[in-house]
Design an enzyme around this catalytic site. Sequence first.
Site, PDB file in Angstrom:
ATOM      1  N   VAL A 146       0.837  -1.080   0.210  1.00 15.89           N
ATOM      2  CA  VAL A 146       0.046  -0.065   0.180  1.00 15.89           C
ATOM      3  C   VAL A 146       0.833   1.057  -0.149  1.00 15.89           C
ATOM      4  O   VAL A 146       0.533   2.338  -0.787  1.00 15.89           O
ATOM      5  CB  VAL A 146      -0.950  -0.160   0.926  1.00 15.89           C
ATOM      6  CG1 VAL A 146      -1.655   1.300   1.491  1.00 15.89           C
ATOM      7  CG2 VAL A 146      -1.917  -1.233   1.029  1.00 15.89           C
TER       8      VAL A 146
ATOM      9  N   LYS B  92      16.103  -3.247   1.342  1.00 16.55           N
ATOM     10  CA  LYS B  92      15.062  -2.835   0.712  1.00 16.55           C
ATOM     11  C   LYS B  92      15.177  -1.385  -0.018  1.00 16.55           C
ATOM     12  O   LYS B  92      15.130  -1.408  -1.077  1.00 16.55           O
ATOM     13  CB  LYS B  92      13.768  -2.994   1.328  1.00 16.55           C
ATOM     14  CG  LYS B  92      12.506  -3.126   0.667  1.00 16.55           C
ATOM     15  CD  LYS B  92      11.148  -3.327   1.702  1.00 16.55           C
ATOM     16  CE  LYS B  92       9.882  -3.185   1.023  1.00 16.55           C
ATOM     17  NZ  LYS B  92       8.879  -3.231   2.113  1.00 16.55           N
TER      18      LYS B  92
ATOM     19  N   THR C  56      -4.902  -0.587   7.047  1.00 14.81           N
ATOM     20  CA  THR C  56      -6.385  -0.945   7.335  1.00 14.81           C
ATOM     21  C   THR C  56      -6.423  -1.250   8.839  1.00 14.81           C
ATOM     22  O   THR C  56      -5.633  -2.163   9.483  1.00 14.81           O
ATOM     23  CB  THR C  56      -6.600  -2.441   6.672  1.00 14.81           C
ATOM     24  OG1 THR C  56      -6.635  -2.246   5.357  1.00 14.81           O
ATOM     25  CG2 THR C  56      -8.280  -2.610   7.013  1.00 14.81           C
TER      26      THR C  56
ATOM     27  N   PHE D 161      -8.373   1.245  -1.737  1.00 12.05           N
ATOM     28  CA  PHE D 161      -9.027  -0.015  -2.207  1.00 12.05           C
ATOM     29  C   PHE D 161      -8.225  -0.283  -3.365  1.00 12.05           C
ATOM     30  O   PHE D 161      -9.019  -0.790  -4.493  1.00 12.05           O
ATOM     31  CB  PHE D 161     -10.449   0.729  -2.470  1.00 12.05           C
ATOM     32  CG  PHE D 161     -11.237   1.347  -1.439  1.00 12.05           C
ATOM     33  CD1 PHE D 161     -11.824   0.632  -0.415  1.00 12.05           C
ATOM     34  CD2 PHE D 161     -11.228   2.638  -1.330  1.00 12.05           C
ATOM     35  CE1 PHE D 161     -12.502   1.242   0.561  1.00 12.05           C
ATOM     36  CE2 PHE D 161     -11.889   3.337  -0.443  1.00 12.05           C
ATOM     37  CZ  PHE D 161     -12.568   2.555   0.722  1.00 12.05           C
ATOM     38  N   LEU D 162      -7.105  -0.492  -3.368  1.00 13.56           N
ATOM     39  CA  LEU D 162      -6.024  -1.076  -4.407  1.00 13.56           C
ATOM     40  C   LEU D 162      -6.019  -2.527  -4.720  1.00 13.56           C
ATOM     41  O   LEU D 162      -6.118  -3.380  -3.382  1.00 13.56           O
ATOM     42  CB  LEU D 162      -4.701  -0.376  -4.317  1.00 13.56           C
ATOM     43  CG  LEU D 162      -4.471   0.958  -3.798  1.00 13.56           C
ATOM     44  CD1 LEU D 162      -2.932   1.397  -3.733  1.00 13.56           C
ATOM     45  CD2 LEU D 162      -5.170   1.957  -5.062  1.00 13.56           C
TER      46      LEU D 162
ATOM     47  N   GLU E  29      -4.142  -5.850  -5.792  1.00 11.83           N
ATOM     48  CA  GLU E  29      -2.922  -6.329  -6.123  1.00 11.83           C
ATOM     49  C   GLU E  29      -3.150  -6.693  -7.770  1.00 11.83           C
ATOM     50  O   GLU E  29      -4.056  -7.085  -8.223  1.00 11.83           O
ATOM     51  CB  GLU E  29      -2.391  -7.589  -5.774  1.00 11.83           C
ATOM     52  CG  GLU E  29      -2.180  -7.389  -4.150  1.00 11.83           C
ATOM     53  CD  GLU E  29      -1.521  -8.579  -3.334  1.00 11.83           C
ATOM     54  OE1 GLU E  29      -0.907  -9.351  -4.108  1.00 11.83           O
ATOM     55  OE2 GLU E  29      -1.394  -8.487  -2.217  1.00 11.83           O
TER      56      GLU E  29
ATOM     57  N   ASN F 255     -14.574  -4.679   2.011  1.00 14.86           N
ATOM     58  CA  ASN F 255     -14.014  -5.797   1.858  1.00 14.86           C
ATOM     59  C   ASN F 255     -14.723  -7.036   2.315  1.00 14.86           C
ATOM     60  O   ASN F 255     -14.879  -8.097   1.538  1.00 14.86           O
ATOM     61  CB  ASN F 255     -12.590  -6.128   2.492  1.00 14.86           C
ATOM     62  CG  ASN F 255     -11.528  -5.184   1.618  1.00 14.86           C
ATOM     63  OD1 ASN F 255     -11.494  -4.928   0.658  1.00 14.86           O
ATOM     64  ND2 ASN F 255     -10.064  -5.502   2.326  1.00 14.86           N
TER      65      ASN F 255
ATOM     66  N   ALA G 214     -17.386 -17.067 -10.014  1.00 12.52           N
ATOM     67  CA  ALA G 214     -17.023 -18.125  -9.274  1.00 12.52           C
ATOM     68  C   ALA G 214     -15.946 -18.844  -9.479  1.00 12.52           C
ATOM     69  O   ALA G 214     -15.090 -18.528 -10.242  1.00 12.52           O
ATOM     70  CB  ALA G 214     -18.248 -19.270  -9.610  1.00 12.52           C
TER      71      ALA G 214
ATOM     72  N   CYS H 240      -6.046  -9.615   2.095  1.00 12.27           N
ATOM     73  CA  CYS H 240      -6.849  -8.888   2.659  1.00 12.27           C
ATOM     74  C   CYS H 240      -8.282  -9.298   2.902  1.00 12.27           C
ATOM     75  O   CYS H 240      -8.850  -9.461   4.260  1.00 12.27           O
ATOM     76  CB  CYS H 240      -7.214  -7.713   1.410  1.00 12.27           C
ATOM     77  SG  CYS H 240      -5.791  -6.910   1.346  1.00 12.27           S
TER      78      CYS H 240
HETATM   79  C1  UGA Z   1      -8.902  -6.754  -2.151  1.00 13.30           C
HETATM   80  C2  UGA Z   1      -9.779  -5.660  -2.720  1.00 13.30           C
HETATM   81  O1  UGA Z   1     -10.629  -6.100  -3.868  1.00 13.30           O
HETATM   82  C3  UGA Z   1      -9.446  -4.278  -2.750  1.00 13.30           C
HETATM   83  O2  UGA Z   1     -10.353  -3.314  -3.083  1.00 13.30           O
HETATM   84  C4  UGA Z   1      -8.800  -3.855  -1.396  1.00 13.30           C
HETATM   85  O3  UGA Z   1      -8.005  -2.615  -1.403  1.00 13.30           O
HETATM   86  C5  UGA Z   1      -7.808  -4.882  -0.945  1.00 13.30           C
HETATM   87  O4  UGA Z   1      -8.433  -6.300  -1.107  1.00 13.30           O
HETATM   88  C6  UGA Z   1      -7.125  -4.585   0.141  1.00 13.30           C
HETATM   89  O5  UGA Z   1      -7.883  -4.494   1.060  1.00 13.30           O
HETATM   90  O6  UGA Z   1      -5.966  -4.254   0.193  1.00 13.30           O
HETATM   91  P1  UGA Z   1      -6.960  -8.061  -3.485  1.00 13.30           P
HETATM   92  O7  UGA Z   1      -6.866  -8.863  -2.256  1.00 13.30           O
HETATM   93  O8  UGA Z   1      -5.870  -7.405  -4.304  1.00 13.30           O
HETATM   94  O9  UGA Z   1      -8.100  -6.770  -3.326  1.00 13.30           O
HETATM   95  O10 UGA Z   1      -7.754  -8.913  -4.590  1.00 13.30           O
HETATM   96  P2  UGA Z   1      -9.227  -9.280  -5.237  1.00 13.30           P
HETATM   97  O11 UGA Z   1      -9.055  -8.865  -6.665  1.00 13.30           O
HETATM   98  O12 UGA Z   1     -10.369  -8.457  -4.398  1.00 13.30           O
HETATM   99  O13 UGA Z   1      -9.424 -10.673  -5.080  1.00 13.30           O
HETATM  100  C7  UGA Z   1      -9.551 -11.286  -3.785  1.00 13.30           C
HETATM  101  C8  UGA Z   1      -9.716 -12.656  -4.002  1.00 13.30           C
HETATM  102  O14 UGA Z   1     -11.320 -12.997  -4.437  1.00 13.30           O
HETATM  103  C9  UGA Z   1      -8.959 -13.590  -4.791  1.00 13.30           C
HETATM  104  O15 UGA Z   1      -8.605 -14.636  -4.459  1.00 13.30           O
HETATM  105  C10 UGA Z   1      -9.658 -13.667  -6.277  1.00 13.30           C
HETATM  106  O16 UGA Z   1      -9.461 -14.676  -6.959  1.00 13.30           O
HETATM  107  C11 UGA Z   1     -11.093 -13.846  -5.583  1.00 13.30           C
HETATM  108  N1  UGA Z   1     -12.107 -13.257  -6.492  1.00 13.30           N
HETATM  109  C12 UGA Z   1     -12.526 -12.206  -6.949  1.00 13.30           C
HETATM  110  C13 UGA Z   1     -13.114 -14.225  -6.846  1.00 13.30           C
HETATM  111  O17 UGA Z   1     -13.059 -15.529  -6.728  1.00 13.30           O
HETATM  112  N2  UGA Z   1     -14.112 -14.095  -7.589  1.00 13.30           N
HETATM  113  C14 UGA Z   1     -14.342 -12.702  -8.020  1.00 13.30           C
HETATM  114  O18 UGA Z   1     -15.156 -12.282  -8.948  1.00 13.30           O
HETATM  115  C15 UGA Z   1     -13.477 -11.829  -7.626  1.00 13.30           C
END
Ligand code: UGA
Length: 438
Positions: free
Chosen positions: A11, A35, A122, A152-153, A155, A211, A255, A263
Amino acid sequence: MKICFIGTGYVGLVSGVCFSDLGNNVICVDKDKDKLSRLKNGDIPIFEPGLSELVKKNLSAGRLSFSDDLISSINKSDIIFIAVGTPTAKDGVSADLSQVFSVVQLISKKIKSHKVIVTKSTVPIGTGDKIEKILNKNKKKGLFTIVSNPEFLREGEAIKDFKYPDRVVIGANDNKVIKIFNELYRPIVNKGAAFVPCSRRAAELIKYASNAFLATKISFINEIANLCEKVNVNVDDVALGIGLDKRIGSRFLRAGPAYGGSCFPKDTKALAKVGKNLNSPLSIVNSVINFNEKRKTYIEKNIYKILQNKIKNKIICFLGVTFKANTDDLRDSSAINLISKFIKKGAKINYYEPSGTKEILDKHKNVNYFDDIYLATKKVDLIIIHTEWDEFKNLNFSKIMNNNKKVIIYDLRNLYDSKYFNNKNSITYYSIGRPVNA
Ligand code: UGA
């Protein structure tokens, strides 16, 4: 503006670099000297598309610098962002805030002029109040304003998410400071992001609730997918059909295996714990947490069924092991959980992972990393498409068929239309929430 980011983790680094790209002077502080020396050369310790280029560009423009000197960095800056880690505590559920508070203790002893201190990490509801107390105790009344500005970023999409967010949330109990953030985020708000000023506690809760809601959406569609498997319905049709209702929305309805990452698992648990502590149980969040845990077992059992319960000496190939695409992050990835179960049962694992080999897996003698998809999938009993990397979306099935007598694929991301396999009789294709090969 003069900004300082404390913590060059995911972040802090992404946000700091992006703020410098918007023309601000940013110092990113960390105590890890190795680092920092890598970062000073534009060498990025995390996998984030586009970040290395942005670091190099802003370093050479002189807007971005890295330092291990916290005191001088905070005294040179007007806004101090705290972006240190808040991992799950030893109790397995709460957020561990020790890093946040140790930074605050240091700041509280050293600030000489007024600073805006912002939590980007967070943090549970009420953390801003605790920070305020620490500063007041150290007789810094009037020398600081505490703000919550959650991130709300995602990865893998972090730069885009920073530059084009849906909203910017600023939690402050002081209207004057809202104006400063209005100015800081002006370039982003001008491009269409909503600016949401609110109380500090509300901002802290917005982060957790966002989240938790997204995790709920994913778990909901995963549970519907289970039902689809029983009634021969395609979950993708259901996701499309419900998602087009704007009140529901189509995103985060893919799904798949259990959600993972650094997160959702951590934040849902921490939110549920806050609810429990305050005698306001969050039953929906709790059931999402439980469902997601059970989902791992559900997928595991499906795999045993596919292999007719004969696991010993079977070779299982994982395409992708990270928790999602475009990251090298393995935290709470369902692949790690599955692989450890399969090894215990005597299976052998091949894996191909676009972000490279993984130490945690390579220590097992029955796990082999391949740097080529077609070597990894050669002479195997089952291919599991675990992560939705682009390069798995157009696999060369003729090559895979040539390398195997019989091909069984379990696609945990529904990357293919199952009808595609109807004419390829030597491939048995299983996916999530859809009839087999139909
Ligand atoms: C998540 C949130 O999307 C961000 O908005 C937030 O800032 C971040 O956590 C955080 O709190 O720092 P991230 O963990 O990078 O981001 O990943 P996501 O893209 O949200 O995916 C999370 C998990 O859900 C992954 O395992 C992904 O495969 C799964 N997922 C996501 C699904 O199974 N289906 C979906 O439709 C979307």
